[in-house]
Structures are given as structure tokens and as C-alpha cells.
Design a protein around this motif. Structure first.
Motif, PDB file in Angstrom:
ATOM      1  N   UNK A 159       0.948  -1.157  -0.024  1.00 55.36           N
ATOM      2  CA  UNK A 159       0.147  -0.097  -0.023  1.00 55.36           C
ATOM      3  C   UNK A 159       0.990   1.341   0.095  1.00 55.36           C
ATOM      4  N   UNK A 160       0.316   2.535  -0.201  1.00 58.17           N
ATOM      5  CA  UNK A 160       1.160   3.589  -0.352  1.00 58.17           C
ATOM      6  C   UNK A 160       0.488   4.626   0.708  1.00 58.17           C
ATOM      7  N   UNK A 161       1.217   5.560   1.417  1.00 56.80           N
ATOM      8  CA  UNK A 161       0.948   6.702   2.028  1.00 56.80           C
ATOM      9  C   UNK A 161       1.467   8.022   1.319  1.00 56.80           C
ATOM     10  N   UNK A 162       0.710   8.721   0.882  1.00 59.89           N
ATOM     11  CA  UNK A 162       1.302   9.968   0.159  1.00 59.89           C
ATOM     12  C   UNK A 162       0.801  11.330   0.952  1.00 59.89           C
ATOM     13  N   UNK A 163       1.353  11.810   1.861  1.00 56.98           N
ATOM     14  CA  UNK A 163       0.812  12.978   2.722  1.00 56.98           C
ATOM     15  C   UNK A 163      -0.076  12.469   3.882  1.00 56.98           C
ATOM     16  N   UNK A 164      -1.314  12.897   3.734  1.00 61.23           N
ATOM     17  CA  UNK A 164      -2.318  12.205   4.711  1.00 61.23           C
ATOM     18  C   UNK A 164      -3.222  11.410   4.181  1.00 61.23           C
ATOM     19  N   UNK A 165      -3.176  10.928   2.994  1.00 58.77           N
ATOM     20  CA  UNK A 165      -3.748   9.766   2.190  1.00 58.77           C
ATOM     21  C   UNK A 165      -2.793   8.525   2.356  1.00 58.77           C
ATOM     22  N   UNK A 166      -3.667   7.592   2.808  1.00 57.67           N
ATOM     23  CA  UNK A 166      -3.233   6.075   2.837  1.00 57.67           C
ATOM     24  C   UNK A 166      -3.963   5.313   1.811  1.00 57.67           C
ATOM     25  N   UNK A 167      -3.517   4.452   1.132  1.00 53.24           N
ATOM     26  CA  UNK A 167      -3.899   3.538   0.227  1.00 53.24           C
ATOM     27  C   UNK A 167      -3.675   1.982   0.483  1.00 53.24           C
ATOM     28  N   UNK A 168      -4.694   1.245   0.863  1.00 55.56           N
ATOM     29  CA  UNK A 168      -4.373  -0.195   1.056  1.00 55.56           C
ATOM     30  C   UNK A 168      -5.571  -1.113   0.079  1.00 55.56           C
ATOM     31  N   UNK A 169      -5.070  -1.844  -0.784  1.00 51.71           N
ATOM     32  CA  UNK A 169      -5.718  -2.764  -1.581  1.00 51.71           C
ATOM     33  C   UNK A 169      -5.294  -4.365  -1.206  1.00 51.71           C
ATOM     34  N   UNK A 170      -6.246  -5.400  -1.564  1.00 48.66           N
ATOM     35  CA  UNK A 170      -5.566  -6.559  -1.502  1.00 48.66           C
ATOM     36  C   UNK A 170      -4.745  -7.034  -0.485  1.00 48.66           C
ATOM     37  N   UNK A 171      -5.612  -6.679   0.757  1.00 49.40           N
ATOM     38  CA  UNK A 171      -4.791  -7.263   1.900  1.00 49.40           C
ATOM     39  C   UNK A 171      -5.601  -7.890   2.971  1.00 49.40           C
TER      40      UNK A 171
END
Length: 253
Positions: A159-171
């Protein structure tokens, strides 16, 4: 920062061939989901996380006129199959497309799109620069990115955190040390496949447990199967700070 959800579904998403369930028959546009992907605009930089089979349609629909880089979460085809369509950006921008991913993902891309890496290339093939990343912060064309390693059954996925946005998929598993990287994000996006148990994805209840654990201001559920139920009905059951994402949803951070 602007976040646009290009797709919020799965290969078991909607419409499903031969299925006559209430979701597949729904007239609510929020129940019509392409394969999961998201566009992140940070200042003048334009990034896409994953290029699934629907990427071309998604990019046209979202009017993504420029693309500076692609971040790959993992090597499954529903996340990589549309990579060939970066060729339109190669032509428009007259530059190769940087693609960031762990070494095993980039190796698979090299095999599956071998024509793009041939010594003698056919004219017009996509021009791709492979950029290997590990589980430590990096910059994607000047944008700071923090990888977050999760497990998709036994497969490591970023997954990735960019600034205050965190994105998690397929977990379906996140270690404590990885949670610390994203704790307190303003916006968390996390996969929730369905209500029933699944071998490699969080269920709705499990995703809500992770939201409680991570404590974002707002969470959005993505990678939704048609088995989850209709958007309006499921969202009515959720806590106030949790929403269901839908294709085309745009957030400003």
C-alpha cells in the motif's frame, strides 16, 4: 492534493456475467464498479496507483490529461493488465513512463509485456522505465511516498501513504509496524471484499476493525465485490467516519 477513484471493484465486481442479484440489477451508478485503481494529483504531479484491465476507460472518463508515474501494489493481472495503455501518455508527453514496484512485480511486468522491453522494439510499443522500490520511503517524480507492506494471503503487497492519504488494497493482514506508518491519516482507503469470510481479502467487519485500529479521520472502502450488497444499503450500516468509495468519487485534501 486531489484523489479520484478510478475503480472500486474487483474481477468479481459488477456487472457479473450471468448474475441476476440485486447489485447487478441496480440502477444506482455507485454499484457499477470497474477494477480498482486511484489517481492522485499532488500539485502539478499526476500519479496512478495500479493500471488494471479498465485503465484506458478510467483515464478517459476521469480526463487524466497528464500522467507522471505509475505505482504498482502487486503483480496480479487485475492491477497490471492495462499498463500497455500508458503508450498514449508516451506519445503525448514524449517521455518514458516511470513504473514503481517491488522487484518481483517489475520482473513479472517484464515477462508479461516483453515486447515493450525487446532489444528491437516494434514502433509504438509502450515506453516504460522500471523503478524498483523496497519497503522504505522513496520519491515518485518528486512526490514523497511511504510504502506500507501488507499481506494478500501469503503474497506481500504494497500500500502507499502520500501525505495524509493512505491507500491499502488486496490485504488481509497488516503488521503493527506497518500500521504505525499510516496511523492518524486524514483519509484511509482500505479493501473490503464482502461480508463473508475470504482467504485473501478483508471482509467488511475486518476492514472496520482495521479502521478502528488505524484511526483515520475518514475511511473509504474499496475493492468491493457484488456480494457486498448495494451501496446505499451497506453505507447506511457504517460508522459515521466510514464511507463506501465509488467510481468517480473525488476528494480534496
Amino acid at each position: 492534493m486531489t484523489i479520484t477513484f478510478l475503480g472500486t471493484g474487483t474481477s468479481q465486481g459488477v456487472p457479473v456475467i450471468g448474475c441476476d442479484c440485486e447489485v447487478c440489477r441496480s440502477l444506482d451508478f455507485r454499484d457499477k464498479r470497474l477494477r480498482v485503481s486511484v489517481h492522485v494529483q499532488v500539485g502539478e504531479k499526476s500519479l496512478v496507483i495500479d493500471t488494471g484491465p479498465d485503465f484506458r476507460q478510467q483515464a478517459l472518463r476521469a480526463r487524466i490529461a497528464r500522467l507522471d508515474a505509475v505505482l504498482m501494489t502487486h503483480e496480479h493481472k487485475d492491477h497490471t493488465a492495462g499498463l500497455d495503455d500508458v503508450r498514449a501518455y508516451n506519445f503525448r508527453q514524449q517521455r518514458d513512463m516511470p513504473v514503481y514496484g517491488r522487484a518481483s512485480v517489475l520482473e513479472q511486468i517484464t515477462r508479461e509485456f516483453s515486447y515493450a522491453f525487446a532489444e528491437k522494439k516494434y514502433p509504438g510499443v509502450p515506453r516504460i522505465q522500471l523503478r524498483p522500490i523496497e519497503n522504505r520511503p522513496f520519491e515518485a517524480e518528486g512526490v514523497p511516498v511511504t510504502p506500507v507492506e501488507v499481506l494478500h494471503h501469503r503474497l506481500p503487497v504494497f500500500g502507499f501513504r502520500i501525505g495524509d492519504f493512505s491507500y491499502l488494497t488486496d490485504a488481509n493482514f497488516i503488521a503493527d509496524e506497518e500500521v504505525e506508518k499510516i496511523r492518524g491519516s486524514r483519509v484511509l482507503v482500505i479493501n473490503a471484499l464482502q461480508k463473508e469470510a475470504h482467504v485473501s481479502h478483508f471482509t467488511l467487519a475486518q476492514a472496520l476493525e482495521q479502521v478502528q485500529r488505524i484511526q483515520p479521520e475518514t475511511a473509504y472502502l474499496t475493492h468491493l465485490s457484488h456480494r457486498m450488497g448495494r451501496h446505499a444499503a451497506v453505507e447506511a450500516e457504517l460508522p459515521p467516519n466510514v464511507r463506501i468509495a465509488y467510481d468517480g468519487l473525488r476528494l480534496m485534501l
